[in-house]
Design a protein around this motif. Structure first.
Motif, PDB file in Angstrom:
ATOM      1  N   GLY A  29      31.112 -11.381   2.805  1.00 12.11           N
ATOM      2  CA  GLY A  29      31.586 -11.760   1.548  1.00 12.11           C
ATOM      3  C   GLY A  29      30.902  -9.911   0.533  1.00 12.11           C
ATOM      4  N   LEU A  34      25.706  -9.782  -4.092  1.00  7.43           N
ATOM      5  CA  LEU A  34      24.941  -9.377  -3.695  1.00  7.43           C
ATOM      6  C   LEU A  34      25.544  -8.296  -2.267  1.00  7.43           C
ATOM      7  N   THR A  53      36.653 -10.725   3.084  1.00 14.32           N
ATOM      8  CA  THR A  53      36.373 -11.026   1.979  1.00 14.32           C
ATOM      9  C   THR A  53      37.546 -11.916   2.501  1.00 14.32           C
ATOM     10  N   ARG A  54      37.773 -13.485   1.705  1.00 17.19           N
ATOM     11  CA  ARG A  54      39.371 -14.087   1.676  1.00 17.19           C
ATOM     12  C   ARG A  54      40.509 -14.024   0.708  1.00 17.19           C
ATOM     13  N   ARG A  58      40.508  -8.803  -3.780  1.00 20.00           N
ATOM     14  CA  ARG A  58      38.961  -8.479  -4.914  1.00 20.00           C
ATOM     15  C   ARG A  58      38.633  -7.395  -3.939  1.00 20.00           C
ATOM     16  N   ASP A  74      37.215 -15.515   6.241  1.00 24.22           N
ATOM     17  CA  ASP A  74      37.105 -17.353   5.990  1.00 24.22           C
ATOM     18  C   ASP A  74      36.552 -17.932   6.823  1.00 24.22           C
ATOM     19  N   LEU A  75      35.287 -18.496   7.053  1.00 23.75           N
ATOM     20  CA  LEU A  75      33.801 -18.474   7.584  1.00 23.75           C
ATOM     21  C   LEU A  75      34.372 -20.076   7.570  1.00 23.75           C
ATOM     22  N   ASN A 102      26.166 -11.789   5.083  1.00 27.62           N
ATOM     23  CA  ASN A 102      25.595 -12.219   3.138  1.00 27.62           C
ATOM     24  C   ASN A 102      26.461 -13.642   2.839  1.00 27.62           C
ATOM     25  N   SER A 155      19.642 -15.638   3.332  1.00 29.94           N
ATOM     26  CA  SER A 155      19.149 -16.855   3.391  1.00 29.94           C
ATOM     27  C   SER A 155      18.900 -17.056   1.833  1.00 29.94           C
ATOM     28  N   TYR A 169      23.465 -26.793   1.141  1.00 32.12           N
ATOM     29  CA  TYR A 169      23.088 -25.598   0.962  1.00 32.12           C
ATOM     30  C   TYR A 169      21.860 -25.183   1.620  1.00 32.12           C
ATOM     31  N   LYS A 173      20.599 -22.615   4.958  1.00 32.79           N
ATOM     32  CA  LYS A 173      19.681 -21.301   4.344  1.00 32.79           C
ATOM     33  C   LYS A 173      18.812 -21.913   5.163  1.00 32.79           C
ATOM     34  N   GLY A 200      15.600 -14.244  -4.432  1.00 32.34           N
ATOM     35  CA  GLY A 200      15.616 -15.780  -5.255  1.00 32.34           C
ATOM     36  C   GLY A 200      16.742 -15.484  -6.169  1.00 32.34           C
ATOM     37  N   TYR A 202      19.850 -14.003  -8.563  1.00 31.55           N
ATOM     38  CA  TYR A 202      20.433 -13.097  -8.798  1.00 31.55           C
ATOM     39  C   TYR A 202      21.101 -13.122  -9.851  1.00 31.55           C
ATOM     40  N   THR A 204      24.584 -13.140 -10.185  1.00 35.06           N
ATOM     41  CA  THR A 204      25.845 -13.470  -9.378  1.00 35.06           C
ATOM     42  C   THR A 204      26.636 -14.480 -10.121  1.00 35.06           C
TER      43      THR A 204
HETATM   44  N1  LIG Z   1      22.537 -15.202  -6.247  1.00 35.77           N
HETATM   45  C1  LIG Z   1      21.307 -15.749  -5.807  1.00 35.77           C
HETATM   46  O1  LIG Z   1      20.901 -15.717  -6.592  1.00 35.77           O
HETATM   47  C2  LIG Z   1      21.203 -16.314  -4.610  1.00 35.77           C
HETATM   48  C3  LIG Z   1      20.435 -16.638  -4.338  1.00 35.77           C
HETATM   49  C4  LIG Z   1      19.860 -16.431  -3.045  1.00 35.77           C
HETATM   50  C5  LIG Z   1      21.125 -16.545  -2.207  1.00 35.77           C
HETATM   51  N2  LIG Z   1      21.931 -16.037  -2.478  1.00 35.77           N
HETATM   52  C6  LIG Z   1      23.119 -15.384  -1.194  1.00 35.77           C
HETATM   53  O2  LIG Z   1      23.611 -14.531  -1.499  1.00 35.77           O
HETATM   54  C7  LIG Z   1      24.359 -14.722  -0.771  1.00 35.77           C
HETATM   55  C8  LIG Z   1      26.069 -13.984  -1.594  1.00 35.77           C
HETATM   56  O3  LIG Z   1      25.794 -14.744  -2.693  1.00 35.77           O
HETATM   57  P1  LIG Z   1      25.652 -13.846  -4.419  1.00 35.77           P
HETATM   58  O4  LIG Z   1      25.150 -14.495  -4.964  1.00 35.77           O
HETATM   59  O5  LIG Z   1      26.223 -12.114  -4.199  1.00 35.77           O
HETATM   60  O6  LIG Z   1      27.485 -15.195  -5.324  1.00 35.77           O
HETATM   61  P2  LIG Z   1      28.762 -14.418  -5.208  1.00 35.77           P
HETATM   62  O7  LIG Z   1      29.151 -13.728  -5.879  1.00 35.77           O
HETATM   63  O8  LIG Z   1      29.414 -15.984  -5.350  1.00 35.77           O
HETATM   64  O9  LIG Z   1      28.863 -14.441  -3.745  1.00 35.77           O
HETATM   65  C9  LIG Z   1      29.492 -14.807  -2.931  1.00 35.77           C
HETATM   66  C10 LIG Z   1      30.609 -13.738  -1.519  1.00 35.77           C
HETATM   67  O10 LIG Z   1      30.670 -14.551  -0.227  1.00 35.77           O
HETATM   68  C11 LIG Z   1      31.751 -14.990  -0.105  1.00 35.77           C
HETATM   69  N3  LIG Z   1      31.851 -15.953   0.614  1.00 35.77           N
HETATM   70  C12 LIG Z   1      32.086 -17.626   0.016  1.00 35.77           C
HETATM   71  N4  LIG Z   1      32.725 -18.523   0.958  1.00 35.77           N
HETATM   72  C13 LIG Z   1      32.935 -17.636   1.601  1.00 35.77           C
HETATM   73  C14 LIG Z   1      33.546 -19.029   3.024  1.00 35.77           C
HETATM   74  N5  LIG Z   1      34.004 -20.138   2.992  1.00 35.77           N
HETATM   75  N6  LIG Z   1      33.921 -17.776   4.517  1.00 35.77           N
HETATM   76  C15 LIG Z   1      33.796 -16.271   3.815  1.00 35.77           C
HETATM   77  N7  LIG Z   1      33.720 -15.689   2.640  1.00 35.77           N
HETATM   78  C16 LIG Z   1      33.381 -16.424   1.563  1.00 35.77           C
HETATM   79  C17 LIG Z   1      32.362 -14.776  -1.180  1.00 35.77           C
HETATM   80  O11 LIG Z   1      33.988 -14.073  -0.798  1.00 35.77           O
HETATM   81  P3  LIG Z   1      35.320 -13.950  -1.075  1.00 35.77           P
HETATM   82  O12 LIG Z   1      35.337 -15.189  -2.641  1.00 35.77           O
HETATM   83  O13 LIG Z   1      35.950 -11.935  -2.168  1.00 35.77           O
HETATM   84  O14 LIG Z   1      36.298 -14.755  -0.254  1.00 35.77           O
HETATM   85  C18 LIG Z   1      31.694 -14.013  -1.583  1.00 35.77           C
HETATM   86  O15 LIG Z   1      31.523 -12.842  -1.380  1.00 35.77           O
HETATM   87  C19 LIG Z   1      25.010 -15.914  -0.309  1.00 35.77           C
HETATM   88  O16 LIG Z   1      24.635 -16.277   1.137  1.00 35.77           O
HETATM   89  C20 LIG Z   1      24.309 -16.917  -1.261  1.00 35.77           C
HETATM   90  O17 LIG Z   1      24.002 -18.069  -0.459  1.00 35.77           O
HETATM   91  C21 LIG Z   1      22.321 -15.898  -3.680  1.00 35.77           C
END
Ligand SMILES: NC(=O)c1ccc[n+]([C@@H]2O[C@H](COP(=O)([O-])OP(=O)(O)OC[C@H]3O[C@@H](n4cnc5c(N)ncnc54)[C@H](OP(=O)(O)O)[C@@H]3O)[C@@H](O)[C@H]2O)c1
Length: 292
Positions: A29, A34, A53-54, A58, A74-75, A102, A155, A169, A173, A200, A202, A204
């Protein structure tokens, strides 16, 4: 903040330490949020990064950076994800030194309202395929004859405070954090550090992948909860802060759990929750999310 030439030099030396310890990293990701912040931080330190990435477009901008190799993965497609990881590891000389699990996504819905397959797909992707890649990562370290490196499982503080109407979710986690804990135990006596990294909120695109418009039309009572989730994300710190926390953790070189984010979400709330009765914690969560 201290930005004297001497502190800049120290920061530069620390970053070089990161590249010495983890010359080659695999980050899932990497295209946004993040994952992009982690990837940029590693590249700035001179680490070579294979980022996934998928959707290849990107990663166009990152692909122009020295030391970056794009990987389509793709996971939700476990076998293909395994192959993508293995060919990237071959390109990297057989094994990676650092794995950052991630990638992840949310699904916002009352449990019974969504098709069960959507929950099981989420667990397959975020838990099973992630464990599968980690298994391959460790297998390659073992084959190399050197159990030295790092695993970061991204996580969430949702492990401490499960999010409303995000059961898949929360389970994924909690499972990921339990997996980290198991590996922390098993990797004692090796030079593999394992980090249960719990962000916590972020700022995004995380909420965008959930698009609950149709659900909220059918179930308007859920709107205050969704608005709170949106508010939290839109007013949250930027991902660069999580990258700084992760960099510090990697440089420290110790396995463990790291919470990253606002003071309230990562220190005050977990501290209070540790001493409050569970029933009180549940009641406060209902109030906090304005749930009816
Ligand atoms: N933002 C927050 O507040 C927050 C808080 C706690 C934990 N997290 C965790 O941090 C991590 C990153 O999230 P983010 O906030 O940066 O969100 P984001 O901007 O939506 O990024 C998610 C990433 O995961 C990838 N992804 C999604 N589904 C996927 C799949 N089926 N196979 C492969 N890759 C996949 C996407 O890649 P592509 O779309 O490029 O394929 C994207 O780069 C996640 O695990 C999320 O649960 C985020």
């Amino acid at each position: 903040m201290n930005t004297s030439p001497q502190s800049d030099l120290e920061a530069q030396r620390s970053r070089e330490g990161l590249a010495r310890r983890f010359p080659r990293a695999f980050v899932t990701g990497a295209g946004g949020g993040l994952g992009l912040a982690f990837t940029e931080c590693l590249l700035n330190a001179g680490v070579r990064v294979w980022g996934t990435t998928r959707e290849a477009s990107r990663l166009q901008a990152l692909s122009r950076r020295h030391g970056f190799t794009p990987v389509v993965l793709d996971l939700e497609k476990g076998d293909a994800a395994e192959q993508a990881f293995l060919s990237a590891a071959d390109q990297a000389g057989g094994a990676f030194d650092l794995l950052i699990n991630n990638a992840g996504f949310g699904q916002f819905s009352p449990f019974v309202d969504a098709e069960f397959t959507s929950w099981s797909r989420q667990l397959d992707a975020m838990l099973m395929t992630t464990m599968r890649i980690t298994h391959l990562f460790l297998g390659r370290l073992r084959d190399r004859g050197e159990m030295r490196g790092g695993i970061v499982n991204v996580s969430s503080v949702a492990v401490d405070f499960p999010l409303p109407h995000m059961s898949g979710y929360n389970v994924a986690k909690a499972g990921l954090s339990a997996f980290s804990e198991s590996l922390i135990f098993e990797m004692r006596g090796t030079e593999v550090m394992v980090v249960d990294f719990r962000p916590g909120d972020y700022r995004t695109a995380f909420n965008q992948s959930m698009s609950p418009t149709a659900l909220l039309t059918r179930r308007p009572g859920l709107a205050p909860i969704w608005q709170r989730l949106e508010y939290n994300l839109n007013t949250a710190p930027l991902p660069a802060r999580a990258a700084r926390d992760l960099e510090r953790t990697l440089l420290r070189g110790k396995s463990g759990t790291v919470r990253s984010g606002s003071l309230f979400q990562t220190v005050i709330a977990p501290f209070l929750a540790r001493f409050a009765p569970l029933a009180l914690k549940r009641a406060l969560m209902v109030r906090y999310f304005g749930a009816s």
